[in-house]
Write an enzyme that holds these catalytic residues in place. Structure first.
Site, PDB file in Angstrom:
ATOM      1  N   ARG A  79      -3.432  -0.749   7.300  1.00  0.00           N
ATOM      2  CA  ARG A  79      -2.965  -1.886   6.514  1.00  0.00           C
ATOM      3  C   ARG A  79      -1.596  -2.375   6.960  1.00  0.00           C
ATOM      4  NH1 ARG A  79      -5.059  -2.916   1.640  1.00  0.00           N
ATOM      5  NH2 ARG A  79      -3.047  -3.378   0.691  1.00  0.00           N
ATOM      6  N   ARG A 119       5.730  -4.225  14.685  1.00  0.00           N
ATOM      7  CA  ARG A 119       6.116  -5.388  15.496  1.00  0.00           C
ATOM      8  C   ARG A 119       7.378  -5.084  16.278  1.00  0.00           C
ATOM      9  NH1 ARG A 119       6.194  -8.362  10.400  1.00  0.00           N
ATOM     10  NH2 ARG A 119       4.025  -8.908   9.948  1.00  0.00           N
ATOM     11  N   ARG A 134      -6.839   7.236  -7.916  1.00  0.00           N
ATOM     12  CA  ARG A 134      -5.440   7.393  -8.312  1.00  0.00           C
ATOM     13  C   ARG A 134      -5.160   6.362  -9.393  1.00  0.00           C
ATOM     14  NH1 ARG A 134      -3.206  11.900  -7.039  1.00  0.00           N
ATOM     15  NH2 ARG A 134      -1.103  11.032  -6.809  1.00  0.00           N
ATOM     16  N   ARG A 159       7.785   3.564  -5.806  1.00  0.00           N
ATOM     17  CA  ARG A 159       8.478   2.297  -5.547  1.00  0.00           C
ATOM     18  C   ARG A 159       8.973   1.694  -6.854  1.00  0.00           C
ATOM     19  NH1 ARG A 159       3.193  -1.395  -3.597  1.00  0.00           N
ATOM     20  NH2 ARG A 159       1.964  -1.016  -5.461  1.00  0.00           N
ATOM     21  N   GLU A 176       7.309   3.007 -10.402  1.00  0.00           N
ATOM     22  CA  GLU A 176       5.885   3.314 -10.277  1.00  0.00           C
ATOM     23  C   GLU A 176       5.667   4.777  -9.870  1.00  0.00           C
ATOM     24  OE1 GLU A 176       3.928   0.090  -8.206  1.00  0.00           O
ATOM     25  OE2 GLU A 176       2.500   1.490  -7.319  1.00  0.00           O
ATOM     26  N   TYR A 197     -11.218   0.011  -1.619  1.00  0.00           N
ATOM     27  CA  TYR A 197      -9.930  -0.629  -1.866  1.00  0.00           C
ATOM     28  C   TYR A 197      -9.976  -2.033  -1.290  1.00  0.00           C
ATOM     29  CZ  TYR A 197      -5.197  -1.899  -2.373  1.00  0.00           C
ATOM     30  OH  TYR A 197      -4.089  -2.602  -2.746  1.00  0.00           O
ATOM     31  N   ASP A 251      -8.521  -5.978  -1.178  1.00  0.00           N
ATOM     32  CA  ASP A 251      -7.505  -6.955  -1.552  1.00  0.00           C
ATOM     33  C   ASP A 251      -8.184  -8.113  -2.286  1.00  0.00           C
ATOM     34  OD1 ASP A 251      -5.114  -5.810  -0.753  1.00  0.00           O
ATOM     35  OD2 ASP A 251      -5.361  -6.442   1.328  1.00  0.00           O
TER      36      ASP A 251
HETATM   37  P1  FAD Z   1     -10.861  -5.457 -11.413  1.00  0.00           P
HETATM   38  O1  FAD Z   1      -9.690  -6.380 -11.313  1.00  0.00           O
HETATM   39  O2  FAD Z   1     -10.608  -4.018 -11.556  1.00  0.00           O
HETATM   40  O3  FAD Z   1     -11.833  -5.977 -12.566  1.00  0.00           O
HETATM   41  C1  FAD Z   1     -12.913  -5.218 -13.064  1.00  0.00           C
HETATM   42  C2  FAD Z   1     -12.970  -5.452 -14.570  1.00  0.00           C
HETATM   43  O4  FAD Z   1     -14.165  -4.852 -15.084  1.00  0.00           O
HETATM   44  C3  FAD Z   1     -11.811  -4.835 -15.340  1.00  0.00           C
HETATM   45  O5  FAD Z   1     -11.075  -5.837 -16.005  1.00  0.00           O
HETATM   46  C4  FAD Z   1     -12.495  -3.875 -16.312  1.00  0.00           C
HETATM   47  O6  FAD Z   1     -11.870  -3.858 -17.593  1.00  0.00           O
HETATM   48  C5  FAD Z   1     -13.892  -4.459 -16.409  1.00  0.00           C
HETATM   49  N1  FAD Z   1     -14.908  -3.485 -16.827  1.00  0.00           N
HETATM   50  C6  FAD Z   1     -15.190  -2.287 -16.266  1.00  0.00           C
HETATM   51  N2  FAD Z   1     -16.211  -1.694 -16.920  1.00  0.00           N
HETATM   52  C7  FAD Z   1     -16.615  -2.541 -17.896  1.00  0.00           C
HETATM   53  C8  FAD Z   1     -17.625  -2.510 -18.897  1.00  0.00           C
HETATM   54  N3  FAD Z   1     -18.494  -1.469 -19.021  1.00  0.00           N
HETATM   55  N4  FAD Z   1     -17.744  -3.558 -19.744  1.00  0.00           N
HETATM   56  C9  FAD Z   1     -16.915  -4.621 -19.637  1.00  0.00           C
HETATM   57  N5  FAD Z   1     -15.935  -4.708 -18.702  1.00  0.00           N
HETATM   58  C10 FAD Z   1     -15.783  -3.685 -17.842  1.00  0.00           C
HETATM   59  N6  FAD Z   1      -4.667  -7.232  -3.718  1.00  0.00           N
HETATM   60  C11 FAD Z   1      -4.049  -8.162  -2.963  1.00  0.00           C
HETATM   61  O7  FAD Z   1      -4.714  -9.021  -2.386  1.00  0.00           O
HETATM   62  N7  FAD Z   1      -2.677  -8.207  -2.873  1.00  0.00           N
HETATM   63  C12 FAD Z   1      -1.882  -7.305  -3.496  1.00  0.00           C
HETATM   64  O8  FAD Z   1      -0.655  -7.380  -3.382  1.00  0.00           O
HETATM   65  C13 FAD Z   1      -2.508  -6.295  -4.268  1.00  0.00           C
HETATM   66  N8  FAD Z   1      -1.752  -5.383  -4.905  1.00  0.00           N
HETATM   67  C14 FAD Z   1      -2.363  -4.418  -5.628  1.00  0.00           C
HETATM   68  C15 FAD Z   1      -1.548  -3.489  -6.267  1.00  0.00           C
HETATM   69  C16 FAD Z   1      -2.114  -2.499  -7.013  1.00  0.00           C
HETATM   70  C17 FAD Z   1      -1.216  -1.515  -7.706  1.00  0.00           C
HETATM   71  C18 FAD Z   1      -3.528  -2.392  -7.108  1.00  0.00           C
HETATM   72  C19 FAD Z   1      -4.162  -1.271  -7.857  1.00  0.00           C
HETATM   73  C20 FAD Z   1      -4.343  -3.336  -6.505  1.00  0.00           C
HETATM   74  C21 FAD Z   1      -3.767  -4.360  -5.747  1.00  0.00           C
HETATM   75  N9  FAD Z   1      -4.543  -5.324  -5.134  1.00  0.00           N
HETATM   76  C22 FAD Z   1      -3.936  -6.295  -4.366  1.00  0.00           C
HETATM   77  C23 FAD Z   1      -6.031  -5.346  -5.254  1.00  0.00           C
HETATM   78  C24 FAD Z   1      -6.550  -6.197  -6.435  1.00  0.00           C
HETATM   79  O9  FAD Z   1      -6.076  -5.643  -7.652  1.00  0.00           O
HETATM   80  C25 FAD Z   1      -8.093  -6.189  -6.390  1.00  0.00           C
HETATM   81  O10 FAD Z   1      -8.513  -6.840  -5.200  1.00  0.00           O
HETATM   82  C26 FAD Z   1      -8.764  -6.914  -7.558  1.00  0.00           C
HETATM   83  O11 FAD Z   1      -8.250  -6.516  -8.790  1.00  0.00           O
HETATM   84  C27 FAD Z   1     -10.253  -6.631  -7.533  1.00  0.00           C
HETATM   85  O12 FAD Z   1     -10.903  -7.378  -8.533  1.00  0.00           O
HETATM   86  P2  FAD Z   1     -12.236  -6.871  -9.235  1.00  0.00           P
HETATM   87  O13 FAD Z   1     -12.686  -7.970 -10.105  1.00  0.00           O
HETATM   88  O14 FAD Z   1     -13.174  -6.349  -8.209  1.00  0.00           O
HETATM   89  O15 FAD Z   1     -11.792  -5.595 -10.080  1.00  0.00           O
HETATM   90  N1  UDP Z   2       2.915   3.674   3.211  1.00  0.00           N
HETATM   91  C1  UDP Z   2       3.901   4.623   3.425  1.00  0.00           C
HETATM   92  N2  UDP Z   2       5.201   4.255   3.271  1.00  0.00           N
HETATM   93  C2  UDP Z   2       5.571   3.008   2.894  1.00  0.00           C
HETATM   94  C3  UDP Z   2       4.565   2.053   2.669  1.00  0.00           C
HETATM   95  C4  UDP Z   2       3.243   2.417   2.826  1.00  0.00           C
HETATM   96  O1  UDP Z   2       3.605   5.758   3.738  1.00  0.00           O
HETATM   97  O2  UDP Z   2       6.779   2.756   2.753  1.00  0.00           O
HETATM   98  C5  UDP Z   2       1.494   4.094   3.383  1.00  0.00           C
HETATM   99  C6  UDP Z   2       0.910   4.671   2.068  1.00  0.00           C
HETATM  100  O3  UDP Z   2      -0.004   5.692   2.408  1.00  0.00           O
HETATM  101  C7  UDP Z   2       0.206   3.473   1.480  1.00  0.00           C
HETATM  102  C8  UDP Z   2      -0.342   2.777   2.738  1.00  0.00           C
HETATM  103  O4  UDP Z   2       0.681   2.995   3.738  1.00  0.00           O
HETATM  104  O5  UDP Z   2      -0.833   3.862   0.602  1.00  0.00           O
HETATM  105  C9  UDP Z   2      -0.626   1.293   2.572  1.00  0.00           C
HETATM  106  O6  UDP Z   2       0.580   0.638   2.188  1.00  0.00           O
HETATM  107  P1  UDP Z   2       0.607  -0.690   1.314  1.00  0.00           P
HETATM  108  O7  UDP Z   2       2.008  -1.172   1.240  1.00  0.00           O
HETATM  109  O8  UDP Z   2      -0.433  -1.608   1.837  1.00  0.00           O
HETATM  110  O9  UDP Z   2       0.190  -0.089  -0.107  1.00  0.00           O
HETATM  111  P2  UDP Z   2      -0.364  -0.793  -1.440  1.00  0.00           P
HETATM  112  O10 UDP Z   2       0.422  -2.040  -1.678  1.00  0.00           O
HETATM  113  O11 UDP Z   2      -1.800  -1.012  -1.183  1.00  0.00           O
HETATM  114  O12 UDP Z   2      -0.103   0.257  -2.465  1.00  0.00           O
END
Ligand code: FAD
Ligand code: UDP
Length: 386
Positions: free
Chosen positions: A173, A177, A249, A279, A300, A348, A350
């Site tokens: 991910r 550079r 997690r 972070r 976090e 996982y 995006d």
């Molecule tokens: P979800 O958003 O998880 O939606 C699923 C929904 O289903 C939930 O609201 C849940 O309540 C509902 N559900 C589950 N079971 C039931 C049930 N039985 N009945 C009714 N409802 C139910 N992506 C990026 O592109 N950029 C980012 O910077 C980025 N940062 C992230 C940071 C974190 C900390 C995390 C965890 C993810 C990040 N992501 C990011 C990924 C992004 O969150 C996901 O791509 C996106 O949420 C996926 O959407 P989804 O609809 O598949 O799942």
């Molecule tokens: N990572 C790391 N150090 C950093 C940033 C990222 O070791 O300072 C590793 C870590 O394992 C992380 C992965 O690279 O889960 C992907 O990083 P990203 O920033 O994409 O994490 P996310 O935003 O998905 O949590």
């Protein structure tokens, strides 16, 4: 065309996008979400200070898919936003990702891009020809010093596993550079919604053929009441965890409110293992077009997800993959249900990939209906890639 009834389980991007596409094609859609809000993990809301908070952690939209960018910008204004991440290591602050500036700061050098590249090539462990683990990949990518300073501790905290036990794909991910470009992402389309993700998902769901039930868990036993179900909840939950719970997690966020500006950047990673959190996010920096006197930060912490927690990151180690195979076999045999999204395919993803896959799934479902054939259980293979 015969109008069909669909239950869409989950009002995150996966569920909302499929709902919209099917509704526009003339079908009747009922969306359910356990949570009291739409947008799933991308949910944003205004804090009392006025700061727009990314409630389930920082979300930055970035994509190489123009059609995904065109889709999301139909439903709200995406403001230009270029994401940067800072990192503390050994008590010193650096700018990620690994680039010319970080290499010179860390090694106390003044390399040109060519010199830096030659230096890192020399550091990289060339004896590792087929990297399997995260550690192999990192050592082959940047060598031991940078691996230990920036990746080892952070990764152990984030995943709760030794980097030798984690797959190499996690590191893929991150860019490397030999210029001073400090953008965290390479994608041509990047931005953050002007008013957050929630209004965008609300707008996607705002269609006369879509009814949304929030704070309502959908039970798989109710599937027969619809012509088809799209399940974006956890795949193991659909089958009552019959083969055990897939590992995730989860994150704990400790929120603080401050005066002024705390860290001057949106995300500051803490790479040393001795610091218990991974972070700190300062939310107002995700909306640089707004001004706020106060500031909201999230510190976090990552830990193993229990039954009572929100699943965030699928772990996908060997044991989870074995379990996943069993669930996927059951899902493939299941009639009338399509599994989609981050939880439905246990990958996982995006946001942009989520939207891309949801658009594909919707058109695949419409094709199947037009051909009068059964709608598949999956439109992407949960056992492949990601
Ligand atoms: P979800 O958003 O998880 O939606 C699923 C929904 O289903 C939930 O609201 C849940 O309540 C509902 N559900 C589950 N079971 C039931 C049930 N039985 N009945 C009714 N409802 C139910 N992506 C990026 O592109 N950029 C980012 O910077 C980025 N940062 C992230 C940071 C974190 C900390 C995390 C965890 C993810 C990040 N992501 C990011 C990924 C992004 O969150 C996901 O791509 C996106 O949420 C996926 O959407 P989804 O609809 O598949 O799942
Ligand atoms: N990572 C790391 N150090 C950093 C940033 C990222 O070791 O300072 C590793 C870590 O394992 C992380 C992965 O690279 O889960 C992907 O990083 P990203 O920033 O994409 O994490 P996310 O935003 O998905 O949590």
């Amino acid at each position: 065309m015969v109008s069909r009834s669909f239950a869409i389980v989950g009002a995150g991007f996966s569920g909302a996008v499929v709902a919209r596409q099917l509704a526009e094609a003339g079908h009747q859609i009922t969306v359910f979400d356990t949570r009291p809000h739409v947008a799933g993990n991308c949910f944003t809301k205004r804090h009392e200070t006025g700061v727009l908070v990314h409630v389930y952690g920082p979300h930055i939209f970035h994509t190489q898919h123009e059609h995904v960018w065109n889709f999301i910008t139909r439903f709200g204004v995406m403001k230009a936003y270029r994401h940067t991440v800072s990192a503390m290591s050994g008590g010193k602050k650096y700018q990620l990702p690994m680039n010319l500036t970080l290499i010179n700061d860390f090694f106390g050098t003044n390399f040109t891009p060519e010199q830096a590249e030659a230096f890192i090539t020399e550091k990289a462990d060339k004896t590792i020809t087929h990297p399997v683990s995260f550690e192999d990949q990192a050592l082959r990518f940047v060598g031991r010093e940078l691996y230990e300073a920036f990746f080892k501790g952070y990764t152990k905290k984030q995943w709760g596993e030794e980097p030798t036990a984690l797959p190499a794909s996690i590191l893929a991910r991150l860019p490397l550079r030999f210029t001073a470009d400090d953008s965290y992402f390479n994608h041509p389309f990047q931005g953050i919604p002007e008013h957050g993700y929630t209004p965008i998902v609300e707008a996607i769901l705002d269609h006369p053929s879509i009814t949304v039930h929030l704070s309502t868990a959908f039970n798989p036993s109710g599937a027969h009441a619809y012509d088809h179900v799209v399940w974006t909840g956890p795949i193991d939950a659909f089958f009552g965890f019959a083969h055990g719970r897939l590992g995730y997690r989860t994150l704990d966020f400790v929120q603080e409110v401050h005066e002024g500006d705390v860290q001057g950047c949106p995300v500051l990673n803490y790479c040393d293992e001795s610091v218990p959190y991974t972070r700190i996010t300062e939310h107002k920096h995700f909306a640089p077009w707004e001004h706020h006197d106060k500031s909201v930060t999230y510190t976090e912490y990552s830990r193993l997800c229990t039954e009572a927690d929100t699943p965030y990151y699928p772990i996908r180690l060997v044991e989870e993959k074995d379990q996943l195979v069993k669930y996927v076999e059951r899902a493939r045999a299941q009639q009338g249900v399509t599994f989609l999204g981050r939880l439905g395919t246990y990958r996982y993803l995006d946001m942009d990939v989520t939207i891309h896959e949801a658009l594909n799934a919707a058109s695949g479902m419409l094709d199947a209906l037009a051909r009068d054939s059964a709608i598949p259980s999956f439109f992407t293979d949960p056992l492949g890639g990601a």
